[in-house]
Design a protein around this motif. Structure first.
Motif, mmCIF file in Angstrom:
data_model
loop_
_atom_site.group_PDB
_atom_site.id
_atom_site.type_symbol
_atom_site.label_atom_id
_atom_site.label_comp_id
_atom_site.label_asym_id
_atom_site.label_seq_id
_atom_site.Cartn_x
_atom_site.Cartn_y
_atom_site.Cartn_z
ATOM 1 N N LYS A 145 0.850 -1.192 0.000
ATOM 2 C CA LYS A 145 0.000 0.000 0.000
ATOM 3 C C LYS A 145 0.883 1.238 0.000
ATOM 4 C CE LYS A 145 -4.029 -1.922 2.301
ATOM 5 N NZ LYS A 145 -4.960 -1.742 3.429
ATOM 6 N N LYS A 146 0.581 2.161 -0.913
ATOM 7 C CA LYS A 146 1.324 3.418 -1.010
ATOM 8 C C LYS A 146 0.460 4.530 -0.422
ATOM 9 C CE LYS A 146 1.655 6.075 -4.775
ATOM 10 N NZ LYS A 146 1.276 7.341 -4.261
ATOM 11 N N TYR A 147 0.984 5.206 0.581
ATOM 12 C CA TYR A 147 0.258 6.284 1.237
ATOM 13 C C TYR A 147 0.679 7.640 0.678
ATOM 14 C CZ TYR A 147 -1.557 2.875 4.463
ATOM 15 O OH TYR A 147 -2.214 1.799 4.995
ATOM 16 N N ALA A 148 -0.153 8.646 0.892
ATOM 17 C CA ALA A 148 0.104 9.993 0.370
ATOM 18 C C ALA A 148 1.430 10.560 0.863
ATOM 19 C CB ALA A 148 -1.043 10.927 0.742
ATOM 20 N N ASN A 149 1.859 10.149 2.037
ATOM 21 C CA ASN A 149 3.126 10.654 2.585
ATOM 22 C C ASN A 149 4.328 9.878 2.045
ATOM 23 O OD1 ASN A 149 2.870 8.227 3.892
ATOM 24 N ND2 ASN A 149 2.888 9.072 5.956
ATOM 25 N N ARG A 150 4.104 9.108 0.964
ATOM 26 C CA ARG A 150 5.137 8.333 0.251
ATOM 27 C C ARG A 150 5.614 7.099 1.002
ATOM 28 N NH1 ARG A 150 8.999 13.040 -2.221
ATOM 29 N NH2 ARG A 150 7.367 14.142 -3.329
ATOM 30 N N ARG A 151 4.937 6.746 2.073
ATOM 31 C CA ARG A 151 5.325 5.540 2.800
ATOM 32 C C ARG A 151 4.725 4.332 2.124
ATOM 33 N NH1 ARG A 151 5.539 5.930 9.125
ATOM 34 N NH2 ARG A 151 7.038 4.293 8.737
ATOM 35 N N LEU A 152 5.441 3.226 2.196
ATOM 36 C CA LEU A 152 5.013 1.962 1.605
ATOM 37 C C LEU A 152 4.771 0.967 2.728
ATOM 38 C CD1 LEU A 152 7.697 1.793 -1.214
ATOM 39 C CD2 LEU A 152 5.298 2.468 -1.470
ATOM 40 N N TYR A 153 3.651 0.253 2.659
ATOM 41 C CA TYR A 153 3.267 -0.681 3.714
ATOM 42 C C TYR A 153 3.103 -2.076 3.124
ATOM 43 C CZ TYR A 153 0.759 -2.569 7.744
ATOM 44 O OH TYR A 153 0.383 -3.318 8.823
ATOM 45 N N ASN A 154 3.883 -3.023 3.619
ATOM 46 C CA ASN A 154 3.820 -4.410 3.178
ATOM 47 C C ASN A 154 2.732 -5.114 3.987
ATOM 48 O OD1 ASN A 154 4.210 -7.191 2.854
ATOM 49 N ND2 ASN A 154 6.426 -6.985 2.640
ATOM 50 N N THR A 155 1.652 -5.523 3.317
ATOM 51 C CA THR A 155 0.550 -6.150 4.039
ATOM 52 C C THR A 155 0.872 -7.582 4.446
ATOM 53 O OG1 THR A 155 -0.514 -6.843 1.980
ATOM 54 C CG2 THR A 155 -1.178 -4.715 2.911
ATOM 55 N N GLU A 156 1.879 -8.198 3.834
ATOM 56 C CA GLU A 156 2.264 -9.559 4.225
ATOM 57 C C GLU A 156 2.971 -9.568 5.573
ATOM 58 O OE1 GLU A 156 5.622 -11.937 2.351
ATOM 59 O OE2 GLU A 156 3.866 -12.977 1.554
ATOM 60 N N THR A 157 3.843 -8.592 5.782
ATOM 61 C CA THR A 157 4.607 -8.527 7.032
ATOM 62 C C THR A 157 4.024 -7.525 8.024
ATOM 63 O OG1 THR A 157 6.094 -6.843 6.128
ATOM 64 C CG2 THR A 157 6.757 -9.159 5.866
ATOM 65 N N SER A 158 2.997 -6.798 7.599
ATOM 66 C CA SER A 158 2.379 -5.757 8.436
ATOM 67 C C SER A 158 3.404 -4.751 8.944
ATOM 68 C CB SER A 158 1.630 -6.388 9.616
ATOM 69 O OG SER A 158 0.617 -7.238 9.154
ATOM 70 N N SER A 159 4.219 -4.260 7.995
ATOM 71 C CA SER A 159 5.238 -3.288 8.384
ATOM 72 C C SER A 159 5.512 -2.333 7.222
ATOM 73 C CB SER A 159 6.533 -4.002 8.774
ATOM 74 O OG SER A 159 7.033 -4.746 7.675
ATOM 75 N N TYR A 160 6.026 -1.157 7.574
ATOM 76 C CA TYR A 160 6.432 -0.209 6.554
ATOM 77 C C TYR A 160 7.752 -0.658 5.958
ATOM 78 C CZ TYR A 160 2.712 2.875 7.983
ATOM 79 O OH TYR A 160 1.481 3.399 8.254
ATOM 80 N N ILE A 161 7.923 -0.418 4.652
ATOM 81 C CA ILE A 161 9.139 -0.835 3.969
ATOM 82 C C ILE A 161 9.711 0.334 3.183
ATOM 83 C CG2 ILE A 161 8.395 -3.242 3.831
ATOM 84 C CD1 ILE A 161 7.779 -2.760 0.866
ATOM 85 N N THR A 162 10.923 0.146 2.694
ATOM 86 C CA THR A 162 11.616 1.174 1.917
ATOM 87 C C THR A 162 11.754 0.710 0.473
ATOM 88 O OG1 THR A 162 13.782 0.215 2.329
ATOM 89 C CG2 THR A 162 12.960 1.801 3.974
ATOM 90 N N LEU A 163 12.246 1.600 -0.375
ATOM 91 C CA LEU A 163 12.527 1.214 -1.756
ATOM 92 C C LEU A 163 13.614 0.135 -1.799
ATOM 93 C CD1 LEU A 163 12.405 4.649 -3.603
ATOM 94 C CD2 LEU A 163 10.701 2.823 -3.616
ATOM 95 N N GLU A 164 14.522 0.187 -0.859
ATOM 96 C CA GLU A 164 15.557 -0.852 -0.768
ATOM 97 C C GLU A 164 14.909 -2.215 -0.513
ATOM 98 O OE1 GLU A 164 19.457 -2.005 1.932
ATOM 99 O OE2 GLU A 164 18.651 0.021 2.032
ATOM 100 N N ASP A 165 13.899 -2.248 0.333
ATOM 101 C CA ASP A 165 13.170 -3.490 0.604
ATOM 102 C C ASP A 165 12.477 -4.012 -0.653
ATOM 103 O OD1 ASP A 165 13.906 -3.408 3.315
ATOM 104 O OD2 ASP A 165 12.147 -2.207 3.823
ATOM 105 N N LEU A 166 11.925 -3.095 -1.469
ATOM 106 C CA LEU A 166 11.319 -3.520 -2.728
ATOM 107 C C LEU A 166 12.368 -4.153 -3.639
ATOM 108 C CD1 LEU A 166 8.791 -0.709 -3.709
ATOM 109 C CD2 LEU A 166 8.312 -2.976 -2.803
ATOM 110 N N GLY A 167 13.568 -3.611 -3.617
ATOM 111 C CA GLY A 167 14.669 -4.199 -4.395
ATOM 112 C C GLY A 167 14.970 -5.615 -3.948
ATOM 113 N N ILE A 168 14.893 -5.860 -2.655
ATOM 114 C CA ILE A 168 15.114 -7.207 -2.121
ATOM 115 C C ILE A 168 14.028 -8.148 -2.639
ATOM 116 C CG2 ILE A 168 15.118 -8.603 -0.013
ATOM 117 C CD1 ILE A 168 16.391 -6.139 1.387
ATOM 118 N N LEU A 169 12.785 -7.674 -2.653
ATOM 119 C CA LEU A 169 11.688 -8.495 -3.176
ATOM 120 C C LEU A 169 11.926 -8.834 -4.648
ATOM 121 C CD1 LEU A 169 8.526 -6.764 -1.654
ATOM 122 C CD2 LEU A 169 9.473 -8.994 -1.046
#
Length: 70
Positions: free
Chosen positions: A16-40
């Protein structure tokens, strides 16, 4: 960084992408970074980024192929 669970269902992870540019991974129930997306991506996981605001229609699908990085 977050932990990637191996052996889980290969359903796309919903990010989930929020207006404040934060990304939320619903699988882990935690906020993630662009670096985390790279890991995925490098792990070959499939994910879908959706706008967290239901009034917005914009959707971005990201399908990632596993490049046999193992």
């Amino acid at each position: 960084l977050f932990k990637i669970t191996v052996g889980r269902s290969m359903e796309p992870i919903i990010i989930k992408k929020y207006a404040n540019r934060r990304l939320y991974n619903t699988e882990t129930s935690s906020y993630i970074t662009l670096e985390d997306l790279g890991i995925l991506i490098r792990a070959g996981r499939e994910f879908e980024v959706v706008d967290a605001d239901p009034r917005r229609i914009k959707r971005l699908r990201a399908h990632v192929k596993n490049n046999d990085a193992r």
